[in-house]
Design an enzyme around this catalytic site. Structure first.
Site, short mmCIF file in Angstrom:
data_model
loop_
_atom_site.label_atom_id
_atom_site.label_comp_id
_atom_site.label_asym_id
_atom_site.label_seq_id
_atom_site.Cartn_x
_atom_site.Cartn_y
_atom_site.Cartn_z
CG ASP A 205 -1.92 1.05 1.30
OD1 ASP A 205 -2.79 1.03 0.42
OD2 ASP A 205 -1.87 1.90 2.20
CD GLU A 255 15.76 -14.27 3.87
OE1 GLU A 255 15.00 -14.83 4.70
OE2 GLU A 255 16.39 -13.23 4.12
C1 GLC Z 1 -4.37 3.00 -0.65
C2 GLC Z 1 -5.59 2.13 -0.51
C3 GLC Z 1 -6.72 2.97 0.01
C4 GLC Z 1 -6.33 3.52 1.36
C5 GLC Z 1 -5.03 4.30 1.28
C6 GLC Z 1 -4.46 4.58 2.65
O1 GLC Z 1 -4.49 3.95 -1.63
O2 GLC Z 1 -5.88 1.50 -1.73
O3 GLC Z 1 -7.91 2.23 0.10
O4 GLC Z 1 -7.34 4.36 1.83
O5 GLC Z 1 -4.04 3.57 0.59
O6 GLC Z 1 -3.94 3.42 3.24
#
Ligand code: GLC
Length: 543
Positions: A205, A255
């Site tokens: 993310d 790994e």
């Molecule tokens: C990313 C995710 C989204 C989230 C954001 C903060 O863009 O896809 O859903 O709100 O990160 O973590």
């Protein structure tokens, strides 16, 4: 896994499971691992190679789970670690891999580290795990910079002692300090924890956000969540320091056998290849197709560029049309040209929306993404042709965007409405209780049950396309773009020519045998040998 294919991610169909809305196995109105396990047969029949699981960790769910309180525990509403282990084993038995979602940029404010930071002195080791800064003004009463959060409002929150913490997203999502070695070591351990439990990969993310400019300069504008930042030297997006972190994670993945990581990196196109160097990510989402306006010119440009770039750097392209952050494409494609769909409009598309056009184009889009080289991501429900539910009542809205934008933007709930499995019943088969977001009446007619056995349905098309993709498009990854005029998207994949009519009148199909067409021929206005408007076909060229 039965098939030992280290490069499975290069050509796979990855199905995104927004677990909270997929299937509710324990009857509390929220989707869970138990519900997903009951539906693995459906996913296997659909033919997907992997599942990307949106965050399943313990969380107050203030941002749908992207606010993690404990990275090693499954949220009790979703299930237990044991259930996840069972899920992984069952999926593997069906030849389906599992990709976990990891959120390294920020934790939840409920995370024990953040609670400790709040209870500690400025300058303490506990505070150094996050981005605390002294406020401006005589007593620190002003935010340290003018940065605004992606969901709206200031990106800084005061803690009462003249110090502020940074949150690029919701106020409940404090940013971690990635210059701190303890933070890095903790994530190494979290990676190993899930790899040891058998996950096959990670979706990372906000992979472009972890490193901040230590000078903390003011900025002009932050930019919306899903808009690439093109500015060079931005104080918190796409800083060079992230690559060192990428390499550290890749070394851990190496790994283990056959594991991968995919970046959610909203960066300028010329910077993306940096994330895909051989010691960094295996792949990164390419959101250019998702952002493209329906039309042969733009689609040809976006696809051609991505295919060439992938060939040049030896990476696999990725194709995405929808996900849990954007308006569903069956609705997007029914909007008038130039609509501001990224802003999650409060009023909805109202009369500008042509539902039928959206559905037709969504079918054609399935035949586009399933026939392109590289891997394809499918967001749960797109195989049913689910639309955006844009008229959710205000009192059920859950996305922090709604409040943080001062009710100017409705947010992302409309693409997160629970999946309809059956034609009728209290939640169309989602579960026994009232679902956490209400489903519209028309969901019954789009349910998996309603489409089952109908080869002319969206579900029938996805199944047929995924099966044919495996047969025809996986071994040979070459793709030759063809020029059939301004209204037609066309490319050749081995023996098959893909043709999409993006103009305003029917066109002649190329000579050959039609392997798949995105709409049953008898329901189009086009005659034999013709391809109707907004339709696509895969044609085996006459040799
Ligand atoms: C990313 C995710 C989204 C989230 C954001 C903060 O863009 O896809 O859903 O709100 O990160 O973590």
């Amino acid at each position: 896994m039965a098939d030992n294919n280290a490069d499975w991610w290069r050509t796979g169909v990855v199905y995104q499971v927004y677990v909270r809305s997929f299937a509710d196995g324990n009857g509390d109105g929220t989707g869970d691992i138990a519900g997903l396990r009951q539906r693995l047969g459906y996913l296997s029949e659909l033919g997907v190679d992997a599942l990307w699981m949106n965050p399943w960790y313990a969380s107050p769910l203030r941002d749908g789970g992207y606010d993690v309180a404990d990275y090693r525990r499954i949220d009790e509403r979703f299930g237990t670690t044991e259930e996840v282990e069972a899920l992984i084993a069952e999926a593997h038995d069906l030849g389906i891999r599992i990709i976990a979602d990891l959120v390294p940029n920020h934790t939840s404010s409920d995370h024990v580290w953040f609670q400790e930071a709040l209870a500690s002195e400025p300058g303490s080791a506990a505070r150094d795990r996050y981005m605390f800064r002294k406020g401006k003004g005589e007593n620190g009463e002003l935010p340290p910079t003018n940065w605004t959060a992606v969901f709206g409002g200031s990106a800084w929150e005061p803690v009462g002692d003249g110090w502020w913490y940074l949150h690029l997203f919701d106020v409940s999502q404090p940013d971690l300090n990635w210059e701190n070695e303890e933070v890095r070591a903790e994530f190494d351990s979290v990676f190993r924890f899930w790899l040891d439990r058998g996950v096959d990969g990670f979706r990372i993310d906000v992979a472009h956000g972890m490193i901040k400019d230590p000078a903390f300069p003011d900025v002009e504008k932050v930019g919306a969540i899903l808009e690439s930042e093109t500015t060079e030297d931005h104080p918190f997006w796409d800083r060079d320091g992230v690559h060192e972190i990428n390499r550290r994670w890749r070394a851990i993945l190496n790994e283990y056998e056959d594991r991968m990581m995919v970046a959610e990196a909203w960066v300028a196109p010329h910077r993306l290849p940096l994330y895909l160097r051989s010691d960094e990510y295996h792949q990164s989402f390419n959101f250019d197709l998702l952002g493209a306006e329906w039309g042969a010119g733009e689609f040809t440009e976006v696809i051609g560029t991505a295919v060439t770039a992938a060939e040049e750097i030896g990476a696999a392209s990725t194709w995405v049309l929808s996900n849990h952050d954007v308006m569903r494409h069956a609705t997007r494609y029914g909007l008038a040209k130039g609509s501001a769909w990224r802003k999650w409009p409060v009023t909805g598309p109202v009369d500008a929306l042509d539902v039928e056009v959206g559905q037709r184009r969504a079918r054609a889009a399935c035949l586009i993404t399933m026939s392109l080289p590289g891997s394809t991501y499918v967001y749960q429900g797109e195989e049913l042709g689910l639309p955006e539910v844009w008229d959710l009542p205000e009192d059920v809205l859950d996305d922090p965007t709604w409040e943080r934008s001062g009710h100017a933007e409705k947010g992302r709930d409309g693409c997160r409405v629970p999946i309809p499995w059956t034609e009728s019943g209290p939640s169309f088969g989602f579960g026994d209780a009232e679902p956490w977001l209400p489903q519209p009446e028309m969901f019954g007619s789009l349910s998996a049950q309603a489409q089952e056995g109908d080869s002319g349905s969206m579900l029938g098309l996805y199944r047929a396309a995924i099966a044919a993709r495996k047969e025809h498009f996986v071994d040979d990854q070459s793709c030759e773009m063809l020029d059939l005029g301004a209204d037609v998207l066309s490319y050749r994949r081995g023996a098959i020519q893909v043709v999409v009519n993006m103009g305003t009148s029917s066109i002649a199909l190329p000579d050959g045998e039609v392997l798949l067409m995105s709409i049953a021929p008898d329901s189009t206005s086009a005659g034999p040998g013709q391809l109707a408007v907004d339709c696509a076909a895969w044609v085996i060229a006459l040799s």
